[in-house]
Design a protein around this motif. Structure first.
Motif, short mmCIF file in Angstrom:
data_model
loop_
_atom_site.label_atom_id
_atom_site.label_comp_id
_atom_site.label_asym_id
_atom_site.label_seq_id
_atom_site.Cartn_x
_atom_site.Cartn_y
_atom_site.Cartn_z
N ARG A 48 -9.83 28.52 -15.64
CA ARG A 48 -10.52 28.92 -16.74
C ARG A 48 -12.02 28.20 -16.47
N LEU A 49 -12.05 27.08 -16.36
CA LEU A 49 -13.07 26.10 -16.14
C LEU A 49 -13.89 26.39 -14.80
N ASP A 50 -13.36 27.21 -13.78
CA ASP A 50 -13.83 27.27 -12.65
C ASP A 50 -14.09 26.11 -11.98
N VAL A 51 -13.29 25.15 -11.81
CA VAL A 51 -13.45 23.79 -11.09
C VAL A 51 -12.18 23.71 -10.16
N GLU A 52 -12.58 22.78 -9.24
CA GLU A 52 -11.56 22.29 -8.10
C GLU A 52 -10.87 21.11 -8.22
N LEU A 53 -9.76 20.80 -8.28
CA LEU A 53 -8.96 19.57 -8.61
C LEU A 53 -9.21 18.74 -7.29
N ALA A 54 -9.96 17.45 -7.48
CA ALA A 54 -10.07 16.77 -6.60
C ALA A 54 -9.32 15.27 -6.40
N ALA A 55 -8.69 15.05 -7.67
CA ALA A 55 -7.87 14.00 -7.71
C ALA A 55 -7.04 13.85 -8.99
N ILE A 56 -5.87 13.24 -8.76
CA ILE A 56 -5.04 13.03 -10.13
C ILE A 56 -5.21 11.45 -10.42
N LEU A 57 -5.44 11.29 -11.55
CA LEU A 57 -5.54 9.91 -12.02
C LEU A 57 -4.57 9.38 -13.14
N CYS A 58 -3.72 8.43 -12.99
CA CYS A 58 -2.68 8.18 -13.91
C CYS A 58 -3.02 6.91 -14.47
N THR A 59 -3.08 6.56 -15.69
CA THR A 59 -3.35 5.87 -16.82
C THR A 59 -2.13 4.71 -16.66
N HIS A 60 -0.88 5.23 -16.49
CA HIS A 60 0.35 4.37 -16.28
C HIS A 60 1.48 5.39 -16.13
N SER A 61 2.88 4.91 -16.06
CA SER A 61 3.82 5.72 -15.54
C SER A 61 4.79 6.33 -16.36
N HIS A 62 4.71 6.02 -17.56
CA HIS A 62 5.67 6.75 -18.74
C HIS A 62 5.49 8.26 -18.36
N PHE A 63 6.80 8.79 -18.79
CA PHE A 63 6.85 10.23 -18.17
C PHE A 63 6.03 11.17 -19.05
N ASP A 64 5.61 10.96 -20.02
CA ASP A 64 4.81 12.01 -21.02
C ASP A 64 3.41 11.78 -20.50
N HIS A 65 3.22 10.99 -19.25
CA HIS A 65 1.77 10.97 -18.90
C HIS A 65 1.67 11.60 -17.08
N VAL A 66 3.02 11.64 -16.58
CA VAL A 66 3.04 11.82 -15.24
C VAL A 66 4.03 13.10 -15.01
N ASN A 67 4.82 13.54 -15.98
CA ASN A 67 5.78 14.38 -15.69
C ASN A 67 5.52 15.80 -15.12
N ALA A 68 3.85 15.93 -15.01
CA ALA A 68 3.69 17.12 -14.44
C ALA A 68 2.99 16.95 -12.67
N VAL A 69 2.95 15.84 -12.49
CA VAL A 69 2.26 15.32 -11.15
C VAL A 69 2.76 16.03 -10.02
N GLU A 70 4.26 15.93 -9.87
CA GLU A 70 4.81 16.54 -8.53
C GLU A 70 4.37 18.22 -8.57
N ALA A 71 4.56 18.86 -9.86
CA ALA A 71 4.32 20.36 -9.74
C ALA A 71 3.11 20.52 -9.40
N LEU A 72 2.11 19.83 -10.00
CA LEU A 72 0.70 20.18 -9.60
C LEU A 72 0.31 19.76 -8.07
N LEU A 73 1.29 18.81 -7.40
CA LEU A 73 1.15 18.53 -5.91
C LEU A 73 1.40 19.88 -5.17
N GLU A 74 2.45 20.49 -5.81
CA GLU A 74 2.92 21.54 -4.97
C GLU A 74 1.83 22.67 -4.52
#
Length: 235
Positions: A48-74
């Motif tokens: 929708r924003l017409d942008v290209e994902l260049a990086a994923i940044l994690c503030t910490h490891s709790h699951f409610d902040h990272v549980n879509a990381v692996e799916a995005l990497l697919e």
């Protein structure tokens, strides 16, 4: 935001997480901070924003902040940044993981440079991301609040020192972008937080610890995901 840079937020998940899209306007490249809960929604917002994902940044490891990381990497072959103390604490692992040090910088496009700041207290390796006139604080600092310190790895004395360092080091006009929508406004300047945030008013570490830990039991486990939430399969 400053010329050439934009910050866009999406409210997502049962715990009112903010997912941030921080981008470089000329190149239309973005970093996504703390992707969680539903990768298809995040992908749709990128489109929708017409942008290209260049990086994923994690503030910490709790699951409610990272549980879509692996799916995005697919669907997006991009680096994932997390501070080394957090990786060591949590054992977090994924494809393309960049184990980073405090002070490391992530460059996105032509104008955007983010600096990784070690802001422990909520977890041992919590990270805030500094950009020109803003800072993304994850679960370290909220609008009129701060992150819990009773979970495993949390430390209220460390949190007191972290919050003091943030306030002392960053300009008062810095806009703070928190990890959850827990306050009266989605974001706030640090000078406004000095006025309004009760956790920033304590003169001593003892006062802060008593306030932050009131009614809390140290070293508790992170609450489970809501029973009606299903892990994102990356559909």
């Amino acid at each position: 935001m400053s010329e050439g840079i934009f910050v866009h937020r999406v409210l997502l998940g049962p715990w009112d997480n903010f997912i941030y899209f921080i981008g470089d306007r000329p190149s239309r490249k973005v970093a996504v901070v703390d992707p969680a809960w539903h990768a298809p929604t995040i992908r749709a917002e990128l489109e929708r924003l017409d942008v290209e994902l260049a990086a994923i940044l994690c503030t910490h490891s709790h699951f409610d902040h990272v549980n879509a990381v692996e799916a995005l990497l697919e669907t997006h072959d991009v680096p994932v940044h997390m501070l080394e103390p957090e990786v060591a604490f949590s054992g977090f692992a994924c494809e393309n993981l960049r184990v980073s040090k405090p002070g490391d910088q992530v460059r996105i496009g032509e104008h955007l440079e983010l600096t990784m700041m070690h802001t422990p207290g909520h977890t041992p390796g919590s990270c805030s991301y500094r950009l020109r006139d803003g800072v993304v604080t994850g679960d370290t600092l909220f609008v009129n609040g701060c992150g819990r310190c009773d979970f495993v790895g949390g430390d209220p004395e460390t949190m007191f020192a972290t919050l003091k360092a943030l306030i002392d080091k960053l300009p008062a006009e810095t806009t703070m972008y928190p990890g959850h929508d827990y306050g009266p406004t989605p974001s706030a300047t640090l000078d406004a937080q000095l006025r309004d945030n009760p956790y920033l008013r304590h003169a001593t570490v003892g006062e802060f610890v008593a306030h932050r830990m009131d009614g809390k039991t140290p070293n508790t486990s992170l609450p489970p995901a809501p029973s009606d939430w299903q892990p994102d399969a990356g559909a």
